[in-house]
Scaffold this motif. Sequence first.
Motif, PDB file in Angstrom:
ATOM      1  N   LEU A 139      15.108 -40.709 -35.387  1.00  0.00           N
ATOM      2  CA  LEU A 139      15.343 -41.863 -34.533  1.00  0.00           C
ATOM      3  C   LEU A 139      14.322 -41.998 -33.406  1.00  0.00           C
ATOM      4  CD1 LEU A 139      19.217 -41.438 -34.179  1.00  0.00           C
ATOM      5  CD2 LEU A 139      17.993 -42.868 -35.820  1.00  0.00           C
ATOM      6  N   PHE A 140      13.841 -40.866 -32.905  1.00  0.00           N
ATOM      7  CA  PHE A 140      13.093 -40.909 -31.659  1.00  0.00           C
ATOM      8  C   PHE A 140      12.165 -39.708 -31.565  1.00  0.00           C
ATOM      9  CE2 PHE A 140      13.096 -39.855 -27.018  1.00  0.00           C
ATOM     10  CZ  PHE A 140      12.512 -41.012 -26.535  1.00  0.00           C
ATOM     11  N   ILE A 141      10.945 -39.935 -31.069  1.00  0.00           N
ATOM     12  CA  ILE A 141       9.975 -38.861 -30.823  1.00  0.00           C
ATOM     13  C   ILE A 141       9.449 -39.002 -29.401  1.00  0.00           C
ATOM     14  CG2 ILE A 141       7.751 -37.823 -31.452  1.00  0.00           C
ATOM     15  CD1 ILE A 141       8.040 -39.032 -34.217  1.00  0.00           C
ATOM     16  N   THR A 142       9.385 -37.896 -28.695  1.00  0.00           N
ATOM     17  CA  THR A 142       8.690 -37.883 -27.416  1.00  0.00           C
ATOM     18  C   THR A 142       7.895 -36.592 -27.327  1.00  0.00           C
ATOM     19  OG1 THR A 142       8.910 -38.125 -25.013  1.00  0.00           O
ATOM     20  CG2 THR A 142      10.555 -36.762 -26.127  1.00  0.00           C
ATOM     21  N   ARG A 143       6.875 -36.590 -26.515  1.00  0.00           N
ATOM     22  CA  ARG A 143       6.052 -35.386 -26.385  1.00  0.00           C
ATOM     23  C   ARG A 143       6.903 -34.241 -25.887  1.00  0.00           C
ATOM     24  NH1 ARG A 143       0.756 -35.255 -22.651  1.00  0.00           N
ATOM     25  NH2 ARG A 143       2.344 -35.609 -21.057  1.00  0.00           N
ATOM     26  N   GLY A 144       6.791 -33.128 -26.532  1.00  0.00           N
ATOM     27  CA  GLY A 144       7.640 -31.989 -26.213  1.00  0.00           C
ATOM     28  C   GLY A 144       7.418 -31.459 -24.813  1.00  0.00           C
ATOM     29  N   PRO A 145       8.503 -31.155 -24.106  1.00  0.00           N
ATOM     30  CA  PRO A 145       8.368 -30.642 -22.749  1.00  0.00           C
ATOM     31  C   PRO A 145       7.771 -29.252 -22.696  1.00  0.00           C
ATOM     32  CG  PRO A 145      10.643 -30.491 -23.459  1.00  0.00           C
ATOM     33  CD  PRO A 145       9.904 -31.268 -24.512  1.00  0.00           C
ATOM     34  N   ARG A 146       7.712 -28.563 -23.846  1.00  0.00           N
ATOM     35  CA  ARG A 146       7.142 -27.220 -23.823  1.00  0.00           C
ATOM     36  C   ARG A 146       5.668 -27.201 -24.216  1.00  0.00           C
ATOM     37  NH1 ARG A 146      11.618 -23.512 -26.703  1.00  0.00           N
ATOM     38  NH2 ARG A 146      12.353 -25.489 -27.510  1.00  0.00           N
ATOM     39  N   SER A 147       5.058 -28.367 -24.386  1.00  0.00           N
ATOM     40  CA  SER A 147       3.629 -28.393 -24.670  1.00  0.00           C
ATOM     41  C   SER A 147       2.867 -28.028 -23.398  1.00  0.00           C
ATOM     42  CB  SER A 147       3.195 -29.776 -25.164  1.00  0.00           C
ATOM     43  OG  SER A 147       3.387 -30.730 -24.155  1.00  0.00           O
ATOM     44  N   ILE A 148       1.751 -27.350 -23.574  1.00  0.00           N
ATOM     45  CA  ILE A 148       0.988 -26.893 -22.411  1.00  0.00           C
ATOM     46  C   ILE A 148       0.431 -28.074 -21.635  1.00  0.00           C
ATOM     47  CG2 ILE A 148      -1.209 -26.655 -23.651  1.00  0.00           C
ATOM     48  CD1 ILE A 148      -1.636 -24.061 -22.032  1.00  0.00           C
ATOM     49  N   GLU A 149       0.178 -29.203 -22.341  1.00  0.00           N
ATOM     50  CA  GLU A 149      -0.348 -30.386 -21.664  1.00  0.00           C
ATOM     51  C   GLU A 149       0.638 -30.943 -20.647  1.00  0.00           C
ATOM     52  OE1 GLU A 149      -2.005 -30.154 -25.827  1.00  0.00           O
ATOM     53  OE2 GLU A 149      -0.030 -30.088 -24.912  1.00  0.00           O
ATOM     54  N   ALA A 150       1.928 -30.773 -20.924  1.00  0.00           N
ATOM     55  CA  ALA A 150       2.942 -31.370 -20.059  1.00  0.00           C
ATOM     56  C   ALA A 150       3.300 -30.497 -18.858  1.00  0.00           C
ATOM     57  CB  ALA A 150       4.213 -31.641 -20.874  1.00  0.00           C
ATOM     58  N   PHE A 151       2.897 -29.232 -18.869  1.00  0.00           N
ATOM     59  CA  PHE A 151       3.359 -28.305 -17.835  1.00  0.00           C
ATOM     60  C   PHE A 151       3.046 -28.803 -16.429  1.00  0.00           C
ATOM     61  CE2 PHE A 151       3.323 -24.639 -15.071  1.00  0.00           C
ATOM     62  CZ  PHE A 151       4.403 -23.884 -15.509  1.00  0.00           C
ATOM     63  N   SER A 152       1.799 -29.218 -16.183  1.00  0.00           N
ATOM     64  CA  SER A 152       1.417 -29.647 -14.836  1.00  0.00           C
ATOM     65  C   SER A 152       2.124 -30.925 -14.428  1.00  0.00           C
ATOM     66  CB  SER A 152      -0.105 -29.841 -14.755  1.00  0.00           C
ATOM     67  OG  SER A 152      -0.526 -30.815 -15.695  1.00  0.00           O
ATOM     68  N   GLU A 153       2.440 -31.790 -15.410  1.00  0.00           N
ATOM     69  CA  GLU A 153       3.171 -33.017 -15.098  1.00  0.00           C
ATOM     70  C   GLU A 153       4.610 -32.706 -14.680  1.00  0.00           C
ATOM     71  OE1 GLU A 153       2.892 -36.164 -17.990  1.00  0.00           O
ATOM     72  OE2 GLU A 153       1.030 -35.332 -18.774  1.00  0.00           O
ATOM     73  N   ILE A 154       5.205 -31.723 -15.325  1.00  0.00           N
ATOM     74  CA  ILE A 154       6.591 -31.365 -15.020  1.00  0.00           C
ATOM     75  C   ILE A 154       6.674 -30.606 -13.698  1.00  0.00           C
ATOM     76  CG2 ILE A 154       8.649 -30.195 -15.902  1.00  0.00           C
ATOM     77  CD1 ILE A 154       7.396 -30.360 -18.692  1.00  0.00           C
ATOM     78  N   ASP A 155       5.670 -29.788 -13.427  1.00  0.00           N
ATOM     79  CA  ASP A 155       5.669 -28.934 -12.237  1.00  0.00           C
ATOM     80  C   ASP A 155       5.313 -29.770 -11.004  1.00  0.00           C
ATOM     81  OD1 ASP A 155       5.716 -26.744 -10.562  1.00  0.00           O
ATOM     82  OD2 ASP A 155       3.689 -26.071 -11.120  1.00  0.00           O
ATOM     83  N   THR A 156       6.261 -30.585 -10.552  1.00  0.00           N
ATOM     84  CA  THR A 156       5.983 -31.551  -9.485  1.00  0.00           C
ATOM     85  C   THR A 156       5.690 -30.907  -8.141  1.00  0.00           C
ATOM     86  OG1 THR A 156       8.380 -31.786  -9.148  1.00  0.00           O
ATOM     87  CG2 THR A 156       7.301 -33.401 -10.577  1.00  0.00           C
ATOM     88  N   ASP A 157       6.201 -29.701  -7.890  1.00  0.00           N
ATOM     89  CA  ASP A 157       5.922 -29.032  -6.611  1.00  0.00           C
ATOM     90  C   ASP A 157       4.749 -28.052  -6.703  1.00  0.00           C
ATOM     91  OD1 ASP A 157       7.051 -27.015  -8.088  1.00  0.00           O
ATOM     92  OD2 ASP A 157       8.803 -26.749  -6.791  1.00  0.00           O
ATOM     93  N   ASN A 158       4.121 -28.002  -7.894  1.00  0.00           N
ATOM     94  CA  ASN A 158       2.912 -27.188  -8.094  1.00  0.00           C
ATOM     95  C   ASN A 158       3.084 -25.719  -7.730  1.00  0.00           C
ATOM     96  OD1 ASN A 158       1.224 -29.411  -8.943  1.00  0.00           O
ATOM     97  ND2 ASN A 158       1.182 -30.064  -6.801  1.00  0.00           N
ATOM     98  N   ASN A 159       4.262 -25.175  -8.028  1.00  0.00           N
ATOM     99  CA  ASN A 159       4.483 -23.758  -7.704  1.00  0.00           C
ATOM    100  C   ASN A 159       4.341 -22.856  -8.932  1.00  0.00           C
ATOM    101  OD1 ASN A 159       6.794 -24.454  -9.075  1.00  0.00           O
ATOM    102  ND2 ASN A 159       8.211 -23.509  -7.609  1.00  0.00           N
TER     103      ASN A 159
END
Length: 219
Positions: A139-159
């Motif tokens: 039904l639906f595909i989205t870029r996986g949250p565990r991809s290395i490309e997404a890490f910096s986008e998810i890490d909003t406080d940069n810690n």
Amino acid sequence: MCKMSQRSTFGFCFILFLQTLSTFIVVLRADDEVKVEVTFLPENCTQKAKRGDMLNAHYDGYLAKDRSQFYCSRSTKTGHPHWFQLGVGSVIKGLDLGLRDMCPGEKRKITIPPSLAYGEHGKGPVPADATVIFEVELLFITRGPRSIEAFSEIDTDNNKVLTKEEIKTYLKMEAKKLNSQKDESYFDDVVADVFLKNDNNVDGTLSLQEYNVYNHDEL
């Protein structure tokens, strides 16, 4: 390059050829173990599932020997399609292989041998050494949250570590980009699964090493 002028050289080259051919046959057999039949293909099939993507799908499971059904996502308590990440062991190995390059709206019938399903011990209603069939509607595909490309986008406080709230917020943003309305329970389930499988030191956060999908060498 192999030369045919000397018998010994020819023999050596022929052995190398057989070894290469044998390896090629083994690879083919391994790939052919999972049988995929596309039962419906939408006209627009440009977005295709790849390793690390989050997939949302309905699927029914059957025993190949008598076609008896052992699972149906539509008849579970919630009746919701399932979220899972492709290629990281969230589902059985045969599904990880059989769902590659699938697009939203596509339907497949995937036949999986015991070695890539529930093995010699079975699981729940699936007996030992059972070949299983899954009928899947993606039904639906989205870029996986565990991809290395997404890490910096998810890490909003940069810690350099990710919290459950950061991952959940990211998933919601990705769903919003695709105008997809999802229940809160969808995102809670995905986050819980990610932490269950990857928070190795159980500290409530994920480091890059814990989070990186490419650390899963078994895949």
